[in-house]
Design an enzyme around this catalytic site. Structure first.
Site, PDB file in Angstrom:
ATOM      1  N   HIS A  95      -6.553   5.665   0.700  1.00 30.83           N
ATOM      2  CA  HIS A  95      -7.773   5.713   1.519  1.00 30.83           C
ATOM      3  C   HIS A  95      -8.688   6.892   1.150  1.00 30.83           C
ATOM      4  O   HIS A  95      -9.835   6.950   1.605  1.00 30.83           O
ATOM      5  CB  HIS A  95      -7.428   5.842   3.010  1.00 30.83           C
ATOM      6  CG  HIS A  95      -6.710   4.659   3.569  1.00 30.83           C
ATOM      7  ND1 HIS A  95      -7.181   3.372   3.426  1.00 30.83           N
ATOM      8  CD2 HIS A  95      -5.551   4.557   4.286  1.00 30.83           C
ATOM      9  CE1 HIS A  95      -6.331   2.531   4.015  1.00 30.83           C
ATOM     10  NE2 HIS A  95      -5.336   3.217   4.534  1.00 30.83           N
ATOM     11  N   ASP A  99      -0.150  -2.211  -0.399  1.00 29.22           N
ATOM     12  CA  ASP A  99      -0.127  -1.603   0.935  1.00 29.22           C
ATOM     13  C   ASP A  99      -0.842  -2.562   1.899  1.00 29.22           C
ATOM     14  O   ASP A  99      -1.789  -3.240   1.513  1.00 29.22           O
ATOM     15  CB  ASP A  99      -0.861  -0.258   0.874  1.00 29.22           C
ATOM     16  CG  ASP A  99      -0.730   0.551   2.154  1.00 29.22           C
ATOM     17  OD1 ASP A  99       0.056   1.507   2.163  1.00 29.22           O
ATOM     18  OD2 ASP A  99      -1.426   0.224   3.142  1.00 29.22           O
ATOM     19  N   HIS A 103      -2.845  -2.039   4.192  1.00 22.44           N
ATOM     20  CA  HIS A 103      -4.244  -1.665   4.428  1.00 22.44           C
ATOM     21  C   HIS A 103      -5.049  -1.775   3.128  1.00 22.44           C
ATOM     22  O   HIS A 103      -4.473  -1.723   2.037  1.00 22.44           O
ATOM     23  CB  HIS A 103      -4.318  -0.226   4.957  1.00 22.44           C
ATOM     24  CG  HIS A 103      -3.493  -0.007   6.191  1.00 22.44           C
ATOM     25  ND1 HIS A 103      -2.239   0.567   6.165  1.00 22.44           N
ATOM     26  CD2 HIS A 103      -3.743  -0.322   7.484  1.00 22.44           C
ATOM     27  CE1 HIS A 103      -1.752   0.618   7.396  1.00 22.44           C
ATOM     28  NE2 HIS A 103      -2.633   0.083   8.217  1.00 22.44           N
ATOM     29  N   ASP A 113       4.237  -0.966   3.986  1.00 21.61           N
ATOM     30  CA  ASP A 113       3.869  -1.222   5.380  1.00 21.61           C
ATOM     31  C   ASP A 113       3.424  -2.658   5.641  1.00 21.61           C
ATOM     32  O   ASP A 113       2.939  -2.959   6.738  1.00 21.61           O
ATOM     33  CB  ASP A 113       2.818  -0.209   5.866  1.00 21.61           C
ATOM     34  CG  ASP A 113       1.641  -0.062   4.927  1.00 21.61           C
ATOM     35  OD1 ASP A 113       1.557  -0.821   3.946  1.00 21.61           O
ATOM     36  OD2 ASP A 113       0.788   0.820   5.183  1.00 21.61           O
TER      37      ASP A 113
HETATM   38 ZN   LIG Z   1      -1.077   1.431   4.641  1.00 26.96          ZN
END
Ligand SMILES: [Zn+2]
Length: 370
Positions: free
Chosen positions: A143, A179, A181, A267
Site C-alpha cells: 500500500h 494479498d 487487498h 490474508d
Molecule cells: Zn492485505
C-alpha cells in the site's frame, strides 16, 4: 552438472520489533477503542517462521540475514520527503508516518530491512545465487505509495525489489500480488511503465476503496501493464486457481518477464479477519507451485516471494508453511485447520466469481489481442 542452488530465505529479527503501538485490530487506541493489540504485531509472523523451522522445511533453504535498504534503494520508488517522514516519526518513538501507518522506535530500521531483503533477494536470484527466494519480512509494503506510507506499509518492498532488479539488468519484471487487498502502491509506482507488469488478484472494492478496478490498465507507454482481477467476496480455492490459470498465466506468457516477484500476502484465507475470501493452505500451496512452474518456463526459474498481509493469529503460520513448502518443491504440508474449510461450498468456482476472468480475457489490452 552442479546441483541447482537452494532457495533463499530472507528474514531479520528486527522486523519483529516494529510495532504500530497500542490499539485494537487495525485502529489505534482512542475514543471508543479499548486496548487489545494491533494486527500484525508479531508474535504472529515469528510463529510462522517457527513453524517452518519446526517442520524441517527451513532446512531446505539457505537463510540470509539482509542488510537495510540504502537511501539509493528507497529512492528507486520513494520521495526524499517520504523517507524523511518515516525516519523522523520513528525517531520520536510513536506516531503515524502516513495514513494508518503507525510506528515505534524500531520501525524505520525494520522497514529498511524489509525493503532491503526484497531487493537483495531479487538481485541474488537474478545473479543465480538462489533458485528462488522467500522474504518473510515486515512491515508489509504494497500500500505504500511513492510519497506516503499507508495502511501498515512504510516502504514498498516489492516495488523497490522490481526497481532493484531493473537496476541489476532485468528488462521486464512481472509482479503478481495475491494479498486480499489491492496493492495501490505497486500499481502507482509502475502505472506508466512498460517494463513492469503489475497483476493484482484481490477482493473487489475492499481496500483501498475505489482502487483496483478492471478499468485500471496502465497509462501512456504503460498501457496494458496493469491488470486487476477483482474477485467478489466469498471466492475460494477454485476461483483463485482459475484466475491464475485463465488470466495470470496467459498475461505472463504475453509479457515474457525476466523475473517474477510475488507479493504473497496470506490474508485471502478463510480464517482472516480483514478479508472475506475462502482460500486455504492448499490454495496458497497450489498458487505458489503454479507460479514456480511458470517461472521455470519463462524466467529460468527466477522468482521471489515476499510476505505482505496476514492477520489470522492461528492460521497465518500454516499458510506461510504452505508457501514455503511449495517454494522448496515439497507437497502441501499437513493442515490441522483444513477440515473446517475445504468442504465449504464457496471453494467451488461460481459463475459470478469467474465472470471477471471472461471480461479480462475479452477486453484487457494484454489479453484481448491473443
Ligand atoms: Zn492485505
Amino acid at each position: 552438472m552442479p546441483e541447482p542452488a537452494q532457495p533463499g530465505w530472507y528474514s531479520h529479527e528486527l522486523c519483529h520489533w516494529h510495532d504500530p503501538g497500542a490499539g485494537s485490530g487495525y485502529v489505534p487506541v482512542g475514543p471508543g477503542v479499548e486496548p487489545l493489540r494491533q494486527f500484525a504485531v508479531d508474535p504472529d509472523l515469528r510463529r510462522a517462521e517457527g513453524l517452518v523451522r519446526a517442520s524441517g522445511v527451513l532446512d531446505l533453504f539457505t537463510t540470509v540475514t539482509p542488510t537495510p535498504a540504502t537511501d539509493a534503494d528507497l529512492l528507486l520508488v520513494h520521495t526524499r520527503a517520504h523517507i524523511d517522514r518515516v525516519e523522523a516519526t520513528s525517531a520520536l518513538g510513536a506516531g503515524d508516518a502516513g495514513v494508518y501507518a503507525h510506528v515505534n522506535h524500531h520501525s524505520a530500521r525494520a522497514a529498511r530491512l524489509a525493503a532491503g531483503a526484497c531487493a537483495q533477494a531479487a538481485e541474488a536470484v537474478l545473479a543465480g545465487r538462489f533458485s528462488r527466494a522467500y522474504c518473510v519480512v515486515r512491515p508489509p509494503g504494497h500500500h505504500a505509495e511513492p510519497d506516503r506510507a499507508m495502511a501498515l506499509c512504510l516502504y514498498n518492498n516489492v516495488a523497490i525489489a522490481a526497481q532493484a532488479a531493473r537496476r541489476a539488468g532485468a528488462s521486464r519484471v512481472l509482479v503478481l500480488d495475491w494479498d486480499v487487498h489491492h496493492g495501490n502502491g505497486i500499481q502507482r509506482a509502475f502505472y506508466d511503465s512498460p517494463d513492469v507488469l503489475y497483476v493484482s488478484i484481490h477482493q473487489d472494492g475492499l481496500f483501498p476503496p475505489a482502487s483496483g478496478s478492471v478499468r485500471e490498465t496502465g497509462n501512456g507507454a504503460g498501457l496494458g501493464t496493469t491488470l486487476n482481477v477483482p474477485l467478489p467476496p466469498g471466492s475460494g480455492h477454485e476461483a483463485y486457481l482459475a484466475a491464475l490459470e485463465r488470466v495470470v498465466e496467459p498475461a505472463a506468457r504475453a509479457f515474457q518477464p525476466d523475473l517474477i516477484l510475488v507479493a504473497a500476502g496470506v490474508d485471502a484465507s478463510a480464517h482472516d479477519p480483514m478479508g472475506r475470501m475462502m482460500c486455504t493452505s492448499r490454495t496458497l500451496h497450489a498458487m505458489t507451485a503454479l507460479m514456480c512452474a511458470l517461472a521455470d518456463d519463462l524466467t529460468g526459474g527466477r522468482i521471489v516471494f515476499a510476505h505482505e498481509g496476514g492477520y489470522s493469529a492461528w492460521y497465518q503460520p500454516t499458510l506461510v508453511l504452505a508457501t514455503a513448502a511449495a517454494i522448496a518443491g515439497l507437497p502441501a504440508p499437513e493442515d490441522p485447520f483444513l477440515h473446517s474449510l475445504e468442504h465449504l461450498p464457496g471453494q467451488r468456482a461460481q459463475p459470478h466469481q469467474t465472470r471477471v476472468l471472461d471480461h479480462l480475457r475479452a477486453h484487457h489490452p494484454l489479453l484481448a489481442a491473443r
